[in-house]
Write a protein that holds these residues in place. Sequence first.
Motif, PDB file in Angstrom:
ATOM      1  N   PHE A   6       0.838  -1.136  -0.133  1.00 21.86           N
ATOM      2  CA  PHE A   6      -0.034   0.043   0.031  1.00 21.86           C
ATOM      3  C   PHE A   6       0.743   1.280   0.251  1.00 21.86           C
ATOM      4  CE2 PHE A   6      -2.498   3.187   1.859  1.00 21.86           C
ATOM      5  CZ  PHE A   6      -3.528   3.232   1.206  1.00 21.86           C
ATOM      6  N   PHE A   7       0.726   2.166  -0.940  1.00 21.59           N
ATOM      7  CA  PHE A   7       1.367   3.321  -1.185  1.00 21.59           C
ATOM      8  C   PHE A   7       0.541   4.465  -0.430  1.00 21.59           C
ATOM      9  CE2 PHE A   7       1.867   7.431  -3.203  1.00 21.59           C
ATOM     10  CZ  PHE A   7       3.179   7.834  -2.937  1.00 21.59           C
ATOM     11  N   ILE A   8       1.319   5.195   0.551  1.00 20.13           N
ATOM     12  CA  ILE A   8       0.649   6.218   1.218  1.00 20.13           C
ATOM     13  C   ILE A   8       1.473   7.465   0.943  1.00 20.13           C
ATOM     14  CG2 ILE A   8       2.066   5.909   3.262  1.00 20.13           C
ATOM     15  CD1 ILE A   8      -0.413   7.013   4.992  1.00 20.13           C
ATOM     16  N   ASP A 177       2.099   5.254  17.403  1.00 20.53           N
ATOM     17  CA  ASP A 177       2.135   3.717  17.455  1.00 20.53           C
ATOM     18  C   ASP A 177       1.432   3.061  16.610  1.00 20.53           C
ATOM     19  OD1 ASP A 177       4.369   3.962  19.194  1.00 20.53           O
ATOM     20  OD2 ASP A 177       2.853   3.853  20.956  1.00 20.53           O
ATOM     21  N   TYR A 178       0.511   3.873  15.942  1.00 22.13           N
ATOM     22  CA  TYR A 178      -0.706   3.461  15.078  1.00 22.13           C
ATOM     23  C   TYR A 178       0.056   2.846  13.709  1.00 22.13           C
ATOM     24  CZ  TYR A 178      -4.950   2.616  12.518  1.00 22.13           C
ATOM     25  OH  TYR A 178      -5.896   2.294  11.659  1.00 22.13           O
ATOM     26  N   THR A 179      -0.086   1.782  13.311  1.00 26.78           N
ATOM     27  CA  THR A 179       0.903   1.178  12.190  1.00 26.78           C
ATOM     28  C   THR A 179      -0.040   0.537  11.055  1.00 26.78           C
ATOM     29  OG1 THR A 179       0.929  -1.155  13.281  1.00 26.78           O
ATOM     30  CG2 THR A 179       2.880   0.357  13.773  1.00 26.78           C
ATOM     31  N   GLU A 180      -1.457   0.796  11.162  1.00 27.16           N
ATOM     32  CA  GLU A 180      -2.172   0.357  10.123  1.00 27.16           C
ATOM     33  C   GLU A 180      -2.277   1.504   9.094  1.00 27.16           C
ATOM     34  OE1 GLU A 180      -3.696  -2.715   9.938  1.00 27.16           O
ATOM     35  OE2 GLU A 180      -3.007  -3.215  11.830  1.00 27.16           O
ATOM     36  N   ILE A 181      -1.222   1.356   8.113  1.00 30.46           N
ATOM     37  CA  ILE A 181      -1.001   2.581   7.247  1.00 30.46           C
ATOM     38  C   ILE A 181      -2.331   2.175   6.213  1.00 30.46           C
ATOM     39  CG2 ILE A 181       1.418   2.673   7.493  1.00 30.46           C
ATOM     40  CD1 ILE A 181       1.830   1.169   4.863  1.00 30.46           C
ATOM     41  N   ALA A 182      -2.513   1.401   5.876  1.00 32.49           N
ATOM     42  CA  ALA A 182      -3.765   1.297   4.662  1.00 32.49           C
ATOM     43  C   ALA A 182      -4.886   2.076   5.303  1.00 32.49           C
ATOM     44  CB  ALA A 182      -3.955  -0.040   4.107  1.00 32.49           C
TER      45      ALA A 182
END
Length: 202
Positions: A6-8, A177-182
Amino acid sequence: MSEQSFFIPKFFENNDYFIDEKVNYFKFGNTYNVFDKSGEQVGVINQKVTGWHKFLRLFLNKAMFPFLLEVHNMDNDLQVSIKRGWTFWMSKIVIVDSNDKTIGTIKQKFKFFKPTFIIENAEGKTIARITGDWKAWDFKINDANEKPIGTINKKWGGVMKEVFTRADKYYVAVNPDYTEIANKMTIVSCAITIDMVLKNNK
């Protein structure tokens, strides 16, 4: 789509967003500048309003109207769009990326001055909720398991305390710390445009 693929966009790599409304008394749309925690401007949010919508807003309740919000970076590259069709009560809001691909939706519940935003991904799965008090301008962002992952308020310190002195500004903070980049792109898109969405429901 996996987290790895996933590209952010770089705009969404920040965890701190300071939103500053540009007051324009001669336009029906709103414009907001977006800054990072160092005080550097990282983007602009524009509300797109067509000419005939401007005319109809003189006679009809603007809460019925469709709206389109566009988030651009400082190179004027479109990052994401937030849009809603004609509605009579709390219709679904759609978030699309720069390729016009739906990445999430926002469902609203509103009770007095305590709105709730239910944020879903493109598959319709709830990924976060934003709840709080609009009058006090204090919101909490929780993930689908009700774990706190961010806040929206008018409290800030450091260099931004000197820059932001007026009331028509607010601060969005996402837990590093939130790592759900999608999911982060969808959640941040909702959080940074919350004032515009609420104003369009008044």
